[in-house]
Design an enzyme around this catalytic site. Structure first.
Site, PDB file in Angstrom:
ATOM      1  CB  CYS A 276       7.788  -1.399 -15.615  1.00  0.00           C
ATOM      2  SG  CYS A 276       9.196  -0.344 -15.269  1.00  0.00           S
TER       3      CYS A 276
ATOM      4  CB  CYS B  70       3.993  -4.318 -12.868  1.00  0.00           C
ATOM      5  SG  CYS B  70       2.729  -3.243 -13.527  1.00  0.00           S
TER       6      CYS B  70
ATOM      7  CB  CYS C  11      -1.815  -1.154 -12.070  1.00  0.00           C
ATOM      8  SG  CYS C  11      -2.150   0.569 -12.444  1.00  0.00           S
TER       9      CYS C  11
END
Length: 137
Positions: free
Chosen positions: A11, A85, A89
């Site tokens: 997150c 988020c 990633c």
């Protein structure tokens, strides 16, 4: 990589959702799953309301600290679960990616964080079933 599955929870601040998810997975799976958590922009400390609601169910995350998301953490994980988020990633072939849409517990009180905790537990239990790892509790 080891024979046991590895899961990374990500997150933004690694201070609430990902910390609670990692704690639930560690609590329910024991050492049968390798658990990591990280944040794209880690905070200074774990959200006190997250610490409090996890303590209510007997899980102590008070000693945890937010960690920065690294490429290596993603590479070393079989499953990467993001929680608000966005696209921060890194994506690698052969990894499983999930995005759990959960309310952000930042600046929320205990009353507002409890349902987030409970939803995370439900999703972690479902993940364990998918990984064919029985919950210990």
């Amino acid at each position: 990589m080891s024979d046991k599955p590895s899961v990374l929870f990500v997150c933004v601040h690694n201070a609430g959702r990902s910390q609670m998810a990692a704690a639930w997975l560690s609590h329910l799976a024991g050492d049968r799953v390798e658990v990591r958590s990280a944040g794209s922009n880690p905070g200074d400390q774990v959200n006190p309301a997250a610490v409090a609601v996890m303590a209510e169910v007997g899980i102590d995350i008070s000693a945890e600290t937010p960690k920065i998301l690294t490429v290596d953490a993603v590479k070393e994980s079989d499953v990467c679960i993001t929680m608000g988020c966005g696209d921060t990633c890194p994506v690698f072939p052969g990894k499983r990616y999930l995005d759990w849409q959960l309310d952000d517990p930042a600046s929320q009180g205990v009353e507002a964080v409890r349902p987030i905790r409970d939803e995370i537990e439900r999703r972690v239990r479902g993940l364990l079933e998918e990984l064919d790892v029985p919950a210990e509790r």
